[in-house]
Structures are given as structure tokens and as C-alpha cells.
Design a protein around this motif. Structure first.
Motif, mmCIF file in Angstrom:
data_model
loop_
_atom_site.group_PDB
_atom_site.id
_atom_site.type_symbol
_atom_site.label_atom_id
_atom_site.label_comp_id
_atom_site.label_asym_id
_atom_site.label_seq_id
_atom_site.Cartn_x
_atom_site.Cartn_y
_atom_site.Cartn_z
ATOM 1 N N ASN A 29 1.064 -1.199 0.388
ATOM 2 C CA ASN A 29 -0.235 0.034 0.229
ATOM 3 C C ASN A 29 0.877 0.825 0.113
ATOM 4 O O ASN A 29 1.490 1.055 1.073
ATOM 5 C CB ASN A 29 -1.343 -0.209 1.567
ATOM 6 N N GLN A 67 -1.703 -1.063 -3.462
ATOM 7 C CA GLN A 67 -2.491 -0.323 -3.329
ATOM 8 C C GLN A 67 -3.011 1.051 -3.276
ATOM 9 O O GLN A 67 -1.836 1.438 -2.857
ATOM 10 C CB GLN A 67 -2.873 -1.153 -1.365
ATOM 11 N N GLU A 68 -3.733 1.393 -3.177
ATOM 12 C CA GLU A 68 -3.940 3.197 -3.099
ATOM 13 C C GLU A 68 -3.577 3.804 -4.169
ATOM 14 O O GLU A 68 -3.453 4.858 -4.169
ATOM 15 C CB GLU A 68 -3.797 3.815 -2.088
ATOM 16 N N SER A 101 -5.603 -0.386 -7.691
ATOM 17 C CA SER A 101 -5.178 -1.643 -7.328
ATOM 18 C C SER A 101 -4.406 -2.981 -8.071
ATOM 19 O O SER A 101 -5.173 -3.177 -8.717
ATOM 20 C CB SER A 101 -6.485 -2.265 -6.379
ATOM 21 N N ARG A 137 -14.737 -0.449 -4.577
ATOM 22 C CA ARG A 137 -13.055 -0.434 -3.764
ATOM 23 C C ARG A 137 -13.265 -2.574 -5.055
ATOM 24 O O ARG A 137 -14.413 -2.021 -5.436
ATOM 25 C CB ARG A 137 -12.926 -2.136 -2.676
ATOM 26 N N HIS A 159 -8.353 -3.700 -2.114
ATOM 27 C CA HIS A 159 -8.013 -3.497 -0.806
ATOM 28 C C HIS A 159 -9.414 -3.465 -0.156
ATOM 29 O O HIS A 159 -9.995 -2.424 -0.915
ATOM 30 C CB HIS A 159 -7.689 -1.789 -1.923
ATOM 31 N N HIS A 162 -12.058 -0.062 4.541
ATOM 32 C CA HIS A 162 -11.754 1.304 5.777
ATOM 33 C C HIS A 162 -12.735 0.413 7.056
ATOM 34 O O HIS A 162 -12.563 0.621 8.000
ATOM 35 C CB HIS A 162 -10.678 1.696 5.596
ATOM 36 N N ALA A 190 -3.430 -8.151 -0.923
ATOM 37 C CA ALA A 190 -3.924 -6.918 -0.459
ATOM 38 C C ALA A 190 -3.742 -6.704 1.131
ATOM 39 O O ALA A 190 -3.120 -6.629 1.469
ATOM 40 C CB ALA A 190 -5.504 -7.838 -0.472
ATOM 41 N N ASP A 191 -4.197 -4.639 0.986
ATOM 42 C CA ASP A 191 -4.127 -4.211 2.417
ATOM 43 C C ASP A 191 -5.775 -4.628 2.853
ATOM 44 O O ASP A 191 -6.881 -4.198 2.277
ATOM 45 C CB ASP A 191 -4.354 -2.917 2.145
ATOM 46 N N ASN A 193 -7.663 -4.682 5.414
ATOM 47 C CA ASN A 193 -8.254 -3.671 6.596
ATOM 48 C C ASN A 193 -8.549 -4.179 7.495
ATOM 49 O O ASN A 193 -9.419 -3.776 8.594
ATOM 50 C CB ASN A 193 -8.907 -2.700 5.858
ATOM 51 N N ASP A 243 -2.461 -6.364 6.222
ATOM 52 C CA ASP A 243 -1.761 -6.090 4.465
ATOM 53 C C ASP A 243 -1.510 -7.647 4.477
ATOM 54 O O ASP A 243 -0.398 -8.079 5.258
ATOM 55 C CB ASP A 243 -0.558 -5.219 4.520
#
Length: 283
Positions: A29, A67-68, A101, A137, A159, A162, A190-191, A193, A243
Motif C-alpha cells: 500500500n 494498493q492506493e 489496485s 473498491r 484493497h 476501511h 491485499a490491504d 483493513n 496487509d
């Protein structure tokens, strides 16, 4: 319990370019670029970009789940890795807009057979759609052929939301069905969360879903066990791992690592990259 080795020196990669038939997978991320941050602040992308570049140029993963990343940030990622790397994935708002992503891969080693992206919603083909959570997402996934071994594999990157636990659980169910339905060796980055080993999405994917947590099953751990979201602070020993790198049966995890590399006290991102050295053993 896997063995844990001493941390690598600052000038050496934790994993680096893999030998023989092994694959180096990383999930990162990068923390999205925020326009109104000031120079010197931990979030300021122009200060962080060179650090992300140095990290990736040193580690050189075969497969990277990002990610992000905004579109412009992806140029830093691919530029650091060089002309032999390619990427797939659109922004979560559609086209180049919004966070990506993306999947980045070493095209010398892996041939892209096809790829796809969809939104985590009841209308997965509608760009920007959601399950009533705030931000869209996406799932980006690709099928590759390993030119060194001739084996095919699937990489899924995402991702998770959150804020919404129901959305995270539904996302995990979608990913589980995608990975198990592929019929191929697969890796998920992946993140999420959500904390590994003690969350509902983890139960869906690992505890009940049959996937393997690379950190847990690795033959060796190359770094200490720390949380993956230090938020520019000191990593917390035994902290939450949000993560993840997960693998399907038929993928052997030779080593795993959580990178806490920084330079002159500055972090590349508010998340720590997670890495794994994998070997495909069976479809």
C-alpha cells in the motif's frame, strides 16, 4: 513455528530477485498522494516517492500487488523497476481516475495471458459502484504463465474497505470464490483493513476458506513479527497484520518478510510492505 532470521542490512534486499523456480511476491500500500501535504510531513508524496523507488529497485519482486496508488504514482513504481516490468489495473473511479489496485509484474519471467477488474458491489461491472460503503473498491486479477517453469498461476489483488465490516466479509467471500474457482495455483495480495488470524474476513479466506497465510506457513521468516500499519511510527512487535499475502494449495511458501526499511527516519509509506518467496508445486 518457522525460523526467524536476523534482519538484512540496510543496503541489502530482504528477498531480492529470486533464483531458480521461485517467485518473489510483494504487497505494498503506497499511501495515496495527498495534494495539500507540506514538504517534510510524513505523507508528502514528493518526499516519499524516491524512497518507494529505492525500495522497489532493491527488492525487484516478480509480482507486486499495489494498493492506493494514483495513476501518477504508478509511474514511480514501474519506473523504479524498469522497462522489463508491466502493470495492469484501472482506477477505482474508472479509467485512470482514483486509486488503483494494480498488479505489476516482471515480463521477462511472466507472460500475461489475460486480466480483468471488477468492483466489489452488486453491480461489479459498473465503475465506481459499492455495497453502500463510502469509497469504491476493486479486485484486479490476472493469469500468467511462468516462462521458467511453464506453470500457470493467478494473482488477485485488492484493497478492502476501511470502515464497513460487512463489506470486508463480502469482499473476502468474492475473493475466496474467485481463487478457489480458478483451479490454478493462486496468490492473493491485499490491504484487507482487518487483522490476520482474528477477523471475520480472515476466517472466510483462511480459517474456513482453505487459503494459506504466507506469514504463518512460511518455512522461514526473514524479519521479526510486527504490525503492517505503523502509520509512519515505530512498528509494533506482534501488532496487527492488515496487509496479507495468501496462497492456494499447491503453492509452497519458502520465506516471508515484513519490510521496515526506511531512510534517514523517513518511511516510503504508512504501511510496511509484506513479501513472500513462493514455489508452485501443483495445480
Amino acid at each position: 513455528m518457522p525460523d526467524t532470521l536476523p534482519a538484512a542490512p540496510d543496503d541489502a534486499p530482504l528477498v531480492g530477485a529470486p533464483d531458480a523456480d521461485l517467485l518473489h511476491v510483494m504487497s505494498l500500500n503506497v499511501r495515496c498522494a495527498i495534494d495539500d501535504t507540506l514538504p517534510g510531513s510524513p505523507d508528502h508524496w514528493p518526499d516519499r516517492a524516491p524512497l518507494v523507488g529505492r525500495l522497489l529497485a532493491r527488492e525487484r519482486p516478480t509480482l507486486l500487488g499495489v494498493q492506493e496508488a494514483h495513476f501518477a504514482q504508478l509511474t514511480t513504481v514501474t519506473g523504479a523497476l524498469g522497462d522489463d516490468y508491466r502493470s495492469v489495473g484501472h482506477g477505482r473511479e474508472g479509467g485512470a481516475a482514483g486509486e488503483h489496485s494494480a498488479i505489476v509484474y516482471d515480463a521477462r519471467r511472466l507472460s500475461l495471458l489475460w486480466w480483468d477488474q471488477f468492483w466489489l458491489s452488486d453491480t461489479p461491472r459498473l465503475a465506481g459502484s459499492t455495497w453502500d460503503h463510502v469509497y469504491p473498491r476493486v479486485v484486479t486479477w490476472a493469469r500468467f504463465r511462468d516462462e521458467r517453469t511453464g506453470a500457470d498461476l493467478v494473482h488477485v489483488n485488492s484493497h478492502f474497505d476501511h470502515e464497513s465490516e460487512p463489506a470486508r466479509v463480502r469482499s473476502a467471500e468474492v475473493v475466496r470464490d474467485l481463487v478457489t474457482g480458478s483451479g490454478l495455483p493462486a496468490v492473493f495480495t491485499a490491504d484487507c483493513n482487518a487483522p490476520a488470524e482474528r477477523s471475520a474476513p480472515y476466517d472466510v479466506l483462511v480459517t474456513d476458506g482453505g487459503l494459506h497465510d504466507a506469514w504463518v506457513v512460511a518455512d522461514r521468516r526473514l524479519t521479526p513479527d510486527v504490525g503492517t500499519f505503523p502509520d509512519y511510527g515505530e512498528p509494533v512487535p506482534g501488532g496487527e497484520r492488515i496487509d496479507w499475502i495468501l496462497t492456494s494449495p499447491g503453492v509452497e511458501v519458502r520465506a516471508a518478510a515484513t519490510s521496515t526499511w526506511r531512510q534517514d527516519g523517513r518511511w516510503p509509506s504508512d504501511h510496511t510492505p509484506v513479501q513472500a518467496l513462493l514455489r508452485l508445486t501443483a495445480a
